[in-house]
Design a protein around this motif. Structure first.
Motif, short mmCIF file in Angstrom:
data_model
loop_
_atom_site.label_atom_id
_atom_site.label_comp_id
_atom_site.label_asym_id
_atom_site.label_seq_id
_atom_site.Cartn_x
_atom_site.Cartn_y
_atom_site.Cartn_z
N PRO B 449 1.22 -1.17 0.46
CA PRO B 449 -0.11 0.15 0.55
C PRO B 449 1.14 1.51 -0.01
CG PRO B 449 -0.11 -1.18 2.48
CD PRO B 449 0.50 -2.34 1.37
N ASN B 450 2.27 1.31 0.25
CA ASN B 450 2.73 2.43 0.11
C ASN B 450 3.34 2.66 -1.05
OD1 ASN B 450 2.56 2.73 2.90
ND2 ASN B 450 3.96 1.16 3.96
N LEU B 520 12.88 -0.62 -3.01
CA LEU B 520 12.78 0.83 -3.18
C LEU B 520 12.90 0.91 -1.82
CD1 LEU B 520 12.37 3.28 -4.10
CD2 LEU B 520 9.66 2.84 -4.34
N ALA B 521 12.10 0.49 -1.06
CA ALA B 521 11.74 0.39 0.04
C ALA B 521 13.02 0.67 1.02
CB ALA B 521 10.67 -0.71 1.01
N LEU B 524 14.84 3.61 0.96
CA LEU B 524 14.94 4.79 1.31
C LEU B 524 14.85 4.77 3.19
CD1 LEU B 524 11.52 5.04 -1.02
CD2 LEU B 524 13.08 6.81 -1.00
N GLU B 525 14.41 3.73 3.32
CA GLU B 525 15.08 3.13 5.34
C GLU B 525 15.98 3.54 5.37
OE1 GLU B 525 13.36 2.95 6.93
OE2 GLU B 525 14.67 1.57 8.44
N ILE B 526 17.19 3.21 4.19
CA ILE B 526 18.48 3.89 4.74
C ILE B 526 18.68 5.43 4.88
CG2 ILE B 526 21.57 4.13 3.22
CD1 ILE B 526 20.07 0.93 2.60
N LEU B 567 17.48 -11.38 0.68
CA LEU B 567 17.27 -9.65 0.75
C LEU B 567 16.15 -9.26 1.12
CD1 LEU B 567 17.62 -6.83 -1.11
CD2 LEU B 567 16.03 -7.65 -2.88
N LYS B 568 15.26 -10.14 2.35
CA LYS B 568 15.13 -9.16 2.48
C LYS B 568 15.53 -9.26 3.86
CE LYS B 568 9.96 -9.13 0.90
NZ LYS B 568 9.12 -10.22 0.47
N ALA B 569 15.98 -10.60 4.65
CA ALA B 569 17.14 -10.25 5.73
C ALA B 569 17.77 -9.21 6.01
CB ALA B 569 17.43 -11.46 5.76
N LYS B 570 18.76 -8.96 4.57
CA LYS B 570 19.09 -8.28 4.20
C LYS B 570 18.53 -6.69 4.90
CE LYS B 570 22.50 -9.56 1.49
NZ LYS B 570 23.87 -9.53 -0.15
N ILE B 571 17.82 -6.41 4.64
CA ILE B 571 16.84 -5.28 4.83
C ILE B 571 16.32 -5.67 5.40
CG2 ILE B 571 14.93 -3.87 3.54
CD1 ILE B 571 14.82 -5.74 1.54
#
Ligand SMILES: Nc1ncnc2c1ncn2[C@@H]1O[C@H](COP(=O)(O)OP(=O)(O)OP(=O)(O)O)[C@@H](O)[C@H]1O
Ligand SMILES: [Mg+2]
Lengths: 460, 597
Positions: B449-450, B520-521, B524-526, B567-571
């Motif tokens: 949704p974001n 992308l997320a 942006l988080e970084i 990838l999600k773990a790294k994020i």
């Protein structure tokens, strides 16, 4: 019709003759004109109706006396006689012997306009050609069957670069035995032609070269034939005799100017800078004759040289060429003035076929990434150089200073090399790593971490 | 029967009474084909699809009685056709490696037998209307070809063949028309290319076309049924981008039109697509693709026609209820072909030699894109993506500027980016998409949704960095505040870690929507984490030196779309990377914890 001479020229103007009352003349047919002094000129039918036929005369219409001009329609297009004996010969711009030796005797005569290659018959060019020049091999590699022009400008060493490519070009691990050169010059100076001739002679390939010369003081309209004649010879050598043919043509700008001259006479609607709208299609007919064909051994690799008017890459001639060819090698005045040879400006240079002819099975596994990294690092370093010019080098950060040093070394040592220096692709890539090692490894993200570990010489 | 009066390049003047505009003609002993584009009394002007050399005044000419049409039926997919739908593979078998003139080979193979399964709804005696599905032929493993009733036919179905094998020339049914005449049905029918195929009504485009390219899908989306243009100077990457779209987009059928471009590019597609697997069906990509090729060295009149041949083929598959993408490389060459013919006709040029009708022809062509309710009541779409090749890279030239007014998605390629080998060289400031709102609905529903706000944040960051870069170029980076330096760095991270996506990178060539959003997320988080720190007083220099930044730039190439768990773990671990700095600066800045650390 071939044997009849007509004396019905109704008007003539700068290269065009209108013939009245010759019915049934074929479009595109070759024409022979005999003037009052008995001199022969040749031409081509560009428009035909029963009451008027428009003929383009390649030697021009100067001093043509209409009442005393006899015209013969030869009923066939321009053809080039072909046999193995063309190797080592010199022809004029329309394919007649110009070396004082006898004509080629053969039954095999081919229409110089050729026929378009069926796209389904092409074989994609994938074989890396090593030119021995780092700026080309490392970053803008040439493959067999590619069309890769040299964009240059007056006073730049394009002839020397082209000659060096001809001297050094080879496939990795293969003998250059079945390799021949077709050289075509139009509008070139006698000095340029002599330069090439001597260069071929020195490298001992003269008997493997076919030359088509229309020099600066020769008829302008004839230039429209020269590249076509040369490529007809190249096609014969490549696809009938299995040779790998390197075609060098100079100068495409002179060709395009000749085309414009004729277009203006014909009254064709101009597109940009007076060049006719069909300049693109016309150039494409020439350039697209390069390539490979499925199930045939030979190939045509095409290196046209063109000088960019006022060094302007957006001028219609380089622009349309770039839209057709598979990349371009751009020579720059700035590097040349700094004494860098070959002065290849790498950022606007490009080889589109490089991606399919380098890497693991062709050159070395790190090649694609190294090339990409060199482009990125050099582009960034040039930004820094621009900045340094504004704020002064003292103000730069340590990282920026390293970038500047890299740019300088890259230009002098990687791009720059000797005219006789023939670097192997391994030497080129190792040199690239040596230079990239001047930069911190964490800024080199186009190469893989494994490659960094293997080749980067600096400390993290 | 008439005769040739005059030959002028591709144009021939004919003595041919009673012909109509657009009619096909066959002229000369070689039997060259062309179409009538002008009439004056008993004389007609025709443009020929083949080179006219050797043609003579006085040779015969004949009208064929129909306009330029294509054959529509099984046998199209996987094929390569020239600008007037001659099958290039069959032509090669017939006349060798070069395209000989006057060769007539039917577009669809005549000897292939197709397994036809009639539609159970079609019963003898029932009314049959144009566009109704007669039955199906499984043309390739992934594509079931629906055999359509010719759009203008209406009558009573008298009989329809039972399930069985047929060639395209076998009669598979008969229809009685209102006036009593009996019409035969085949597996194929013909349609004139310059006439749009009819449909019931236009539909709203709803779903984005996913291309797997982040700068397109995430930043400048296109919808199925939408219109897009890719302008750019030579070498900027128009063809590569179109080939990427042809490879990875989630359409069911792809029509690739090479209009006045390089022969080798088509060879490339022909050689590479059979090797690549459709990410959605797992089948070789060539099974859903067909090529129309009029390369730059082929006759210019057929080049003008090739675009219409392509779009008609696209509409035909749309009418079967498919989502079709047509890429046209390059529409500029089509416009130039138009210019060349109009010049020879002596029409008054208006800008850069182009005729006054350039804009309207372009608009009418793009208008054939869209999502529709078909005559049979299905939904299908044609998405049109045209490359534009502006002379000198100047976007103010006629073809680019007209096109820009017609399309909704504009993927502007920049020479500067291409020179620095930032691919795809889509300029994030010059490009635009009118489909963001609709695409947002889909992303919200299917991915996150974001999406819309994240997209906007990233674009803001990029725009801000452009401003900052201008300042840096004037006075150096020292003039920037810490926050500004961090913005610059984060924008660089987005450019390199997200926008850059090399077609040649096996892992990253295609990125699923999930991967696109995850990256992308993450970036942006970084940015956000760093920003917090800068605001707490941490020097930007320290942040910029964090190894995380170099690592994050590599994520796209390290993790394929199939498995995003690593990838999600790294994020998820991003905040950890900032923790030491946070501990350091949060303690100095926040009075309440002062004594604590
Ligand atoms: N997405 C990409 N990934 C990797 N490389 C790319 C990409 N796009 C372009 N390139 C590189 O740029 C080169 C030129 O791209 P391309 O042939 O698509 O340009 P173009 O805009 O179509 O040019 P032209 O107008 O002359 O046809 C390619 O051969 C390739 O090396
Ligand atoms: Mg292209």
């Amino acid at each position: 019709m071939k044997n009849v001479e007509f004396r019905t020229a109704a008007s003539a103007q700068g290269g065009l003759v209108v013939m009245a009352g010759v019915p049934g003349v074929a479009a595109g047919s070759r024409v022979q004109l005999r003037d009052h002094a008995g001199r022969l000129r040749s031409g081509q039918v560009i428009r035909t109706a029963d009451d008027a036929v428009l003929v383009e005369v390649f030697e021009g219409t100067d001093a043509l006396d209409l009442e005393r001009t006899w015209v013969r329609f030869l009923d066939e297009p321009f053809k080039l006689p072909l046999s193995r004996d063309i190797l080592g010969r010199v022809f004029n711009g329309s394919g007649r012997p110009a070396d004082g030796r006898p004509p080629i005797i053969t039954a095999d005569r081919r229409d110089i306009n050729g026929e378009p290659l069926n796209p389904a018959a092409r074989a994609y060019p994938r074989e890396f050609i090593q030119t021995g020049m780092s700026a080309i091999d490392g970053m803008n590699s040439l493959t067999r069957g590619q069309k890769l022009p040299i964009f240059s400008g007056g006073g730049l060493p394009h002839n020397r670069v082209a000659a060096q490519i001809v001297r050094q070009a080879k496939l990795l691990g293969e003998e250059a035995a079945d390799f021949v050169v077709v050289f075509a010059a139009f509008g070139a100076s006698h000095a340029d032609a002599r330069f090439f001739q001597e260069s071929f002679e020195e490298s001992g390939v003269l008997n493997k070269v076919v030359m088509f010369l229309n020099l600066a003081d020769e008829p302008v309209i004839e230039r429209l034939l020269t590249p076509r004649a040369a490529l007809t010879a190249a096609e014969y050598l490549a696809f009938d005799l299995d040779y790998h043919v390197l075609v060098v043509m100079t100068d495409m700008t002179a060709y395009a100017e000749a085309l414009r001259e004729v277009a203006v006479l014909r009254g064709d609607v101009p597109a940009r800078k007076g060049y006719p709208g069909y300049l693109y299609s016309d150039l494409a007919e020439i350039y697209e004759r390069a390539g490979r064909i499925k199930n045939r051994r030979g190939s045509i690799t095409l290196i046209p040289v063109l000088s960019m008017p006022s060094d302007d890459i957006t001028h219609p001639i380089p622009d349309l060429t770039g839209y057709i060819t598979e990349g371009q090698i751009v020579l720059g005045r700035e590097l040349a003035n700094q004494g860098v040879y070959p002065p290849v400006t790498v950022l606007p240079s490009l080889s589109r076929l490089m991606k399919d002819g380098i890497g693991k099975n062709f050159t070395r596994e790190d090649h694609p990434h190294v090339a990409s990294q060199l482009f990125a690092s050099y582009a960034k370093a040039l930004e820094v150089r621009g900045l340094a010019a504004i704020i002064g080098a003292e103000e730069l950060s340590d990282a920026d200073r390293r970038a500047l040093a890299f740019a300088d070394a890259f230009e002098r040592r990687f791009i720059g090399q000797g005219e006789d220096e023939d670097r192997s692709i391994h030497e080129t890539l190792n040199l690239a790593w040596e230079l990239l090692s001047m930069l911190p490894p964490e800024t080199l993200i186009r190469v893989s971490e494994a490659e960094l570990a293997k080749y980067h010489k600096g400390k993290a | 029967m008439g005769k040739i009066l005059e030959i002028n390049g591709p144009l021939v003047k004919l003595e041919l009474p009673r012909t109509v505009l657009g009619e096909q003609v066959r002229v000369g002993r070689m039997g060259l084909v062309g179409e009538v584009i002008g009439r004056d009394g008993d004389t007609a002007l025709a443009q020929l699809y083949e080179d006219t050399a050797g043609l003579r005044p006085g040779e015969m000419a004949d009208g064929l009685g129909w306009p330029l049409s294509v054959e529509l039926g099984p046998g199209l997919l996987g094929g390569i056709f020239d600008g007037v739908q001659r099958p290039l593979q069959a032509m090669r078998e017939r006349s060798g490696d070069r395209i000989a003139r006057g060769v007539a080979v039917p577009s669809l193979p005549r000897d292939t037998r197709w397994h036809f399964v009639p539609d159970p709804q079609r019963r003898a005696g029932a009314v049959l209307a144009g566009g109704d599905v007669l039955g199906t032929v499984q043309e390739t493993e992934s594509i079931r070809h629906r055999i359509l009733t010719p759009p203008l036919l209406h009558g009573e179905l008298l009989e329809l063949a039972p399930e069985g094998d047929h060639t395209v020339e076998d009669v598979i049914g008969r229809v009685r028309l209102a006036d009593g005449r009996i019409e035969k049905l085949y597996l194929f029918h013909r349609w004139p290319v310059r006439t749009p195929r009819p449909f019931r009504q236009r539909d709203h485009a709803v779903a984005p076309l996913i291309t797997g390219q982040r700068i397109l899908d995430t930043f400048y989306p296109l919808l199925k049924g939408g219109k897009a243009a890719i302008p750019g100077p030579f070498g900027a990457g128009k063809t590569m981008l179109q080939q990427q779209i042809a490879r990875w987009c989630n359409a069911e059928i792809v029509i690739y039109v090479g209009c006045g471009e390089r022969g080798n590019e088509l060879t490339d597609v022909l050689e590479s697509l059979p090797e690549l697997k459709d990410p959605y069906t797992g089948r070789p990509l060539m099974e859903r693709t067909l090529l129309v090729a009029n390369t730059s060295n082929m006759p210019v009149v057929a080049r003008e026609a090739s675009i219409y041949v392509g779009i008609t083929l696209a509409e035909y598959f749309r009418d079967q209820g498919y989502d079709v993408v047509m890429v046209a490389d390059s529409t500029s060459r089509w416009a130039e072909a138009l210019r060349e013919v109009s010049g020879r006709l002596g029409q008054m040029p208006v800008e850069e030699g182009y005729p006054a009708y350039l804009g309207s022809r372009l608009a009418a062509f793009y208008e054939r894109a869209g999502r529709v309710e078909t005559l049979a009541g299905d939904h299908g779409s044609v998405t049109l993506i045209g490359a534009v090749s502006p002379p000198g890279g100047d976007f103010s030239e006629p073809v680019t500027s007209h096109t820009k007014e017609i399309i909704q998605t504009f993927w502007a390629l920049s020479k500067e980016l291409a020179d620095a080998r930032h691919y795809p060289a889509v300029d994030w400031l010059e490009s635009f998409s009118g489909y963001v709102k609709s695409a947002a609905k889909w992303w919200t529903e299917h991915v996150d949704p974001n999406w819309e706000s994240a997209r906007a944040d990233a674009l803001d960051l990029l725009a801000a960095s452009e401003e900052l870069q201008r300042i840096v170029n004037l006075v150096g980076v020292e003039a920037l505040s810490g926050e500004q330096r961090w913005t610059l760095e984060a924008a660089g991270l987005i450019k390199e870690g997200l926008l850059q996506q090399a077609a040649t990178d096996e892992v990253d060539s295609y990125a699923s929507p999930e991967k696109q959003f995850a990256l992308l997320a993450a970036l942006l988080e970084i940015h956000r984490q760093g920003l917090t720190l800068v605001k707490l007083g941490a020097p930007a220099r320290k942040l910029i030196q964090m190894p995380l930044l170099a690592q994050a730039r590599r994520w796209k190439s390290q993790h394929g779309s199939e498995d995003l768990s690593a990838l999600k773990a790294k994020i998820a671990a991003i905040p950890q990377a900032f923790e030491p700095l946070l501990l350091e600066y949060a303690s100095t800045a926040t009075p309440r914890t002062m004594g604590g650390a």
